[in-house]
Design an enzyme around this catalytic site. Structure first.
Site, PDB file in Angstrom:
ATOM      1  N   CYS A 275      -0.097  46.983  66.164  1.00 24.39           N
ATOM      2  CA  CYS A 275       0.823  45.831  66.129  1.00 24.39           C
ATOM      3  C   CYS A 275       0.085  44.497  66.132  1.00 24.39           C
ATOM      4  CB  CYS A 275       1.782  45.885  67.310  1.00 24.39           C
ATOM      5  SG  CYS A 275       2.737  47.391  67.323  1.00 24.39           S
TER       6      CYS A 275
ATOM      7  N   HIS B  30       5.257  39.014  66.815  1.00 27.98           N
ATOM      8  CA  HIS B  30       5.341  40.376  66.285  1.00 27.98           C
ATOM      9  C   HIS B  30       6.714  40.927  66.663  1.00 27.98           C
ATOM     10  CE1 HIS B  30       4.956  44.579  65.729  1.00 27.98           C
ATOM     11  NE2 HIS B  30       4.864  44.842  67.023  1.00 27.98           N
TER      12      HIS B  30
ATOM     13  N   ASN C 118      10.631  47.427  63.594  1.00 31.56           N
ATOM     14  CA  ASN C 118       9.243  47.071  63.896  1.00 31.56           C
ATOM     15  C   ASN C 118       8.353  47.627  62.783  1.00 31.56           C
ATOM     16  OD1 ASN C 118       6.620  46.997  64.873  1.00 31.56           O
ATOM     17  ND2 ASN C 118       7.153  47.645  66.948  1.00 31.56           N
TER      18      ASN C 118
END
Ligand code: UT7
Length: 335
Positions: free
Chosen positions: A115, A262, A292
């Site tokens: 991530c 993020h 995501n």
């Protein structure tokens, strides 16, 4: 020392939209649970046979970024590809992008920081530009999660969250002292390596061993996440690393024009927004539509925010990420 500047951005997501309600046909979940806990309403999944892979989605995003930057593709001196879901175990996906874009022999390198991968890649590119080694660097963040998720009730704690997609940008040597990347800040804490991980197949669980076991209950080849631990660490580390960036530049939270976090969980973004006293217009979220997308999430969000006119010349843009490793990072950019 030179300064680096983003000169072009692009994104690509597969057409195939999977709503929360679509997922209820596959597992014991509900639109309400997913929306309330994560903010996600739908995500995009590659459809088998549609030609999309982690690398090819990266290529599509890259073509747009390169065109918008106005440079010739042969002026790219380095390709950095951030992903946790490469097309192949090896080689990396950067060289596949190089092949598809037909760029002869510039270096291509994959970044393995999940991530936070895009911020790690941006920071790496920034160092190469600062030292004068390269003038134009192509940075990609792309993920094909859908092919590797456990789409049954067993995997619901992870599988409902993730989506596929890619973002890319061109980082170039800046002619201005005032605009560009101000600073980047990177951290890792390896003691949590297994708390958000995919451990098999790997060199610890080599393929013949897994195949010989032929165990349908073996979940080691699906991602594992200790969701609550990740969440708790995320809110702390996001805040810390944004503050670190502001302090390094002698700035305060009220100087932030746009925060692009993020896209891990809308609740995390909202927590950070509140903590830094930002308005809804000062934080860009698109997790509702894409879930995501790990290394893809920041460049996709940046591209959308820029296309929507939400990032203007002179703005202080802050990027921040947290994820598997644990790894986290931030970047401050004067647009
Ligand atoms: O990008 C990398 C960084 N990742 C993150 O930052 C993610 C951080 N973590 C999270 O976002 C949250 O922990 C999740 C969204 C993953 C989970 O939310 P939660 O509020 O922490 O839920 P939980 O894992 O504590 O589960 C609560 C309940 C459990 O049932 P019981 O034991 O209370 O009966 C789960 O089995 O919700 C159940 N559950 C679900 N129910 C319906 C878990 N997943 C689902 C689901 N649908 N998809």
């Amino acid at each position: 020392m030179y300064k680096s500047k983003i000169t072009g951005m692009g994104m690509y997501v597969p057409e195939n939209e999977i709503t929360n309600r679509d997922l209820t046909a596959l597992m014991d979940t509900s639109h309400e649970w997913i929306l309330e806990r994560t903010g996600i309403e739908s995500r995009r999944h590659i459809k088998k046979g549609d030609g999309n892979t982690t690398a090819t989605m990266g290529v599509k995003a890259s073509r747009i970024a390169i065109e918008r930057s106005g440079i010739d593709k042969n002026d790219i001196e380095l390709i950095l590809f951030a992903t946790l879901s490469p097309d192949y175990y090896f080689p990396g996906s950067g060289v596949i992008v190089q092949k598809e874009l037909d760029i002869p022999t510039c270096p291509a390198m994959d970044i393995r920081n999940q991530c936070s991968g895009f911020i790690y890649a941006l920071s790496t590119a920034d160092q190469f530009i600062k030292t004068g080694m390269y003038k134009n660097i192509l940075i990609i963040g792309s993920e094909n999660h859908s092919g590797g998720l456990d789409m049954t009730t067993r995997g619901r704690g992870v599988s409902v969250i993730f989506g596929d997609g890619a973002g890319a940008l061109v980082l170039s040597r800046s002619s201005s002292e005032e605009t560009g990347i101000l600073s980047t800040h990177l951290h890792s804490e390896g003691k949590y390596a297994e708390e958000l991980s995919l451990i098999g197949p790997s060199t610890r669980r080599w393929v013949p061993e897994i195949m010989a076991a032929n165990d349908a209950e073996d979940t080691s080849y699906y991602p594992y996440m200790n969701g609550q631990l990740v969440f708790k660490n995320a809110v702390v580390r996001f805040s810390e690393v944004i503050m670190e960036g502001l302090q390094e530049n002698q700035m305060t939270p009220d100087q932030i024009d746009m925060l692009i976090p993020h896209q891990a969980n809308l609740r995390i973004s909202q927590f950070i927004q509140k903590k830094f006293g930002l308005t809804d217009d000062q934080v860009y979220n698109n997790i509702m539509r894409y879930g995501n997308t790990t290394a893809g999430s920041i460049p996709i969000a940046m591209t959308e925010a820029w296309e929507a006119g939400k990032i203007k010349s002179g703005d202080l843009v802050v990027l921040a990420a947290f994820g598997s490793g644990f790894t986290w990072g931030s970047a401050l950019i004067r647009w």
